[in-house]
Design an enzyme around this catalytic site. Structure first.
Site, PDB file in Angstrom:
ATOM      1  N   SER A   1      -6.590   1.394   2.440  1.00  0.00           N
ATOM      2  CA  SER A   1      -7.451   2.478   1.736  1.00  0.00           C
ATOM      3  C   SER A   1      -7.876   1.950   0.272  1.00  0.00           C
ATOM      4  CB  SER A   1      -6.601   3.640   1.657  1.00  0.00           C
ATOM      5  OG  SER A   1      -7.568   4.595   0.921  1.00  0.00           O
TER       6      SER A   1
ATOM      7  N   TYR B   1       0.258   8.223  -1.662  1.00  0.00           N
ATOM      8  CA  TYR B   1      -0.420   7.619  -0.616  1.00  0.00           C
ATOM      9  C   TYR B   1      -1.114   6.173  -1.109  1.00  0.00           C
ATOM     10  CZ  TYR B   1      -4.415   7.134   2.549  1.00  0.00           C
ATOM     11  OH  TYR B   1      -5.383   6.682   3.580  1.00  0.00           O
TER      12      TYR B   1
END
Length: 252
Positions: free
Chosen positions: A143, A157
């Site tokens: 990501s 995350y």
């Protein structure tokens, strides 16, 4: 039986679903893994079968070793594994690190990091030339958060995806001699329902004016990058991380 089987973890929605559908069009028999939404996974399988493809939906939490074994057993019944797409992942409600619970952190890293390791382990044991395999490709999903850090919202995350960046590079070096290529795709803000599950359903709309391209990406755009990295067209690429972030992770 076929020698072109692909496993897409988290394949019932978003990027995973788009990847599964595109993979079927490319001739793969597809294992559509899902954690809980059997109806959504069945819909992906039905769409694949409606166009003459082969697919099977398999329940399983990639952070649970027994479930991972069941996912790969289903792939074995279809044929020879050629590609693993480590797509399954979770996000949580926005939080500062000061307020994060142990349970939240355990879930985040168990699924996003340990799950990718467990799935890669099983893929290697089937693909490795030294184990009688035919080689193959592993494509991880990281990501833009890995570069940006997710401050004040999703540092856990972001850290889990930073681990995937390192995992991709290290594993690529480890298995290159086994005929296995390991790469990753780094999406930015993508229009999927992961934002709903993270408690921020309006996040895409709120962030769009500040994105370099002034629009979010689509699941299909990310899926095309995944399938390219998995294909023979990317035969000289390993250890590479491909940004599909609309410039978000690299432009000011």
């Amino acid at each position: 039986m076929t020698d072109k089987v692909i496993i897409v973890t988290g394949g019932s929605r978003g990027i995973g679903a788009a990847t599964a559908i595109l993979a079927a069009k490319a001739g793969y028999a597809v294992v559509v893994n899902y954690a809980a939404n059997a109806e959504a996974a069945a819909a992906v399988v039905a769409e694949i079968e409606a166009t003459g493809g082969r697919a099977v939906a398999v329940a399983g939490d990639v952070g649970v070793e027994a479930d991972v074994m069941a996912i790969f057993a289903a792939a074995d019944r279809l044929g020879t594994l050629a590609v693993l797409v480590n797509n399954a992942g979770v996000v949580d409600l926005p939080s500062s690190v000061a307020d994060m619970s142990e349970a939240r952190l355990e879930r985040m890293f168990r699924i996003n990091v340990i799950g990718s390791f467990l799935c890669a382990r099983e893929a290697i044991n089937r693909m490795a030339l030294s184990k009688g395999g035919k080689g193959g490709a592993i494509v991880n999903l990281t990501s833009a958060a890995a570069k940006l850090g997710g401050p004040g919202q999703f540092v856990d995350y972001a850290a889990s995806k930073g681990a995937i960046d390192t995992f991709t590079v290290g594993l690529a070096k480890e298995v290159v001699g086994e005929g296995i290529r390991v790469t990753a795709v780094r999406p930015g803000i993508i229009e999927t329902d992961i934002h709903v599950s993270g408690g921020t359903p309006d996040r895409v709309a709120e962030m769009t004016p500040n994105l370099p391209m002034k629009r979010p990406g689509t699941a299909e755009e990310v899926a095309k990058a995944i399938l390219w990295l998995a294909s023979p067209e990317a035969s000289y690429s390993t250890g590479a991380i491909l940004d599909v972030s609309g410039g978000r992770a690299i432009l000011p």
